[in-house]
Design a protein around this motif. Structure first.
Motif, PDB file in Angstrom:
ATOM      1  N   LEU A   1       0.900  -1.107   0.150  1.00  0.00           N
ATOM      2  CA  LEU A   1       0.069  -0.065  -0.053  1.00  0.00           C
ATOM      3  C   LEU A   1       0.961   1.063  -0.137  1.00  0.00           C
TER       4      LEU A   1
ATOM      5  N   PHE B   1      -4.871   6.214   1.662  1.00  0.00           N
ATOM      6  CA  PHE B   1      -4.011   4.963   1.028  1.00  0.00           C
ATOM      7  C   PHE B   1      -4.732   4.881  -0.250  1.00  0.00           C
ATOM      8  N   GLY B   2      -3.777   4.337  -1.089  1.00  0.00           N
ATOM      9  CA  GLY B   2      -3.995   3.540  -2.466  1.00  0.00           C
ATOM     10  C   GLY B   2      -5.034   2.364  -2.104  1.00  0.00           C
ATOM     11  N   LYS B   3      -5.157   1.580  -3.204  1.00  0.00           N
ATOM     12  CA  LYS B   3      -6.058   0.398  -3.148  1.00  0.00           C
ATOM     13  C   LYS B   3      -5.111  -0.698  -3.051  1.00  0.00           C
TER      14      LYS B   3
ATOM     15  N   MET C   1     -11.140  -1.590  -2.234  1.00  0.00           N
ATOM     16  CA  MET C   1     -11.314  -0.297  -1.552  1.00  0.00           C
ATOM     17  C   MET C   1     -10.234   0.163  -0.980  1.00  0.00           C
ATOM     18  N   GLY C   2      -9.306  -0.630  -0.407  1.00  0.00           N
ATOM     19  CA  GLY C   2      -8.036  -0.094   0.478  1.00  0.00           C
ATOM     20  C   GLY C   2      -8.572   0.249   1.612  1.00  0.00           C
TER      21      GLY C   2
END
Lengths: 113, 115
Positions: free
Chosen positions: A88, A103-105, B41-42
């Protein structure tokens, strides 16, 4: 809030191969962190990059921050099964409430023995 | 030094039931956070706290409430659980917030299923 794009979303490779994963944004990062999350656990910080063009190494992992501070990459040399996990990237905004990470996915990496 | 701990590890609820997730940290950190993690979706920030007695809304606060009565504890409450709240919940803490190098320490997560 800027949108963080991570690619690829999934990556499955054999032990010993090299790989690179990416984190991109349409806006300039104040600073960027990379976390690794192993199955069933919480994320753990790997590195923080702050300066454009910065390169940091952590054993077989090399992190690069783009010159324009809008992208970052993580390169793993000679991947091992222990590198398996979700990678991440997280952006810290400048000023104001810069303690809130976005955060990114993530990139889900599987290293097969 | 246990770091960040979360209770419980797993829970199954029926729609409409309530529950409280407990997060505890022994690092004397000022800042604490609750995230949820869903496939594709993180991590998304639900609520956070910048110190004892303070709370604030994050990105997805609806349906949740929080309290920070003691510095070391951060509670996340679901008053009337809905299937959309099925997720893995992570608590995190950080020493401060202002440094670019500030690290968030995460707990092991709570896996919640709402039927």
């Amino acid at each position: 809030t800027q949108l963080l794009e991570q690619s690829p979303q999934f990556l499955s490779i054999q032990e010993g191969e090299n790989l690179t994963v990416y984190c991109n944004s349409s806006s300039v990062f104040s600073s960027l962190q990379w976390y690794r999350q192993e199955p069933g656990e919480g994320p753990v910080l790997l590195v923080t990059v702050v300066t454009g063009g910065e390169v940091k190494k952590l054993k077989r992992l090399t992190f690069q921050f783009g010159d324009a501070r809008k992208d970052s990459s993580l390169h793993i040399t000679a991947a091992q099964p222990g590198d398996t996990g979700l990678y991440l990237c997280a952006e810290r905004p400048s000023g104001g409430s810069n303690y809130k990470l976005t955060f990114g996915k993530g990139t889900l990496l599987t290293v097969n023995p | 030094n246990a770091g960040v701990t979360q209770t419980p590890k797993f829970r199954v609820l029926k729609t409409g039931q309530s529950m409280t997730l407990l997060c505890a940290q022994d690092m004397n950190h000022e800042y604490m956070y609750w995230y949820r993690q869903d496939p594709g979706m993180g991590l998304r920030l639900i609520h956070y706290s910048v110190g004892e007695g303070t709370t604030a809304k994050g990105e997805v606060p609806d349906g949740y409430n929080v309290s920070r009565l003691k510095k070391q504890n951060f509670l996340l409450g679901l008053e009337s659980a809905a299937p959309s709240q099925t997720s893995v919940y992570f608590c995190a803490s950080s020493k401060t917030g202002w440094s670019s190098y500030n690290e968030q320490f995460f707990g092991p997560g709570t896996r919640l299923t709402v039927l």
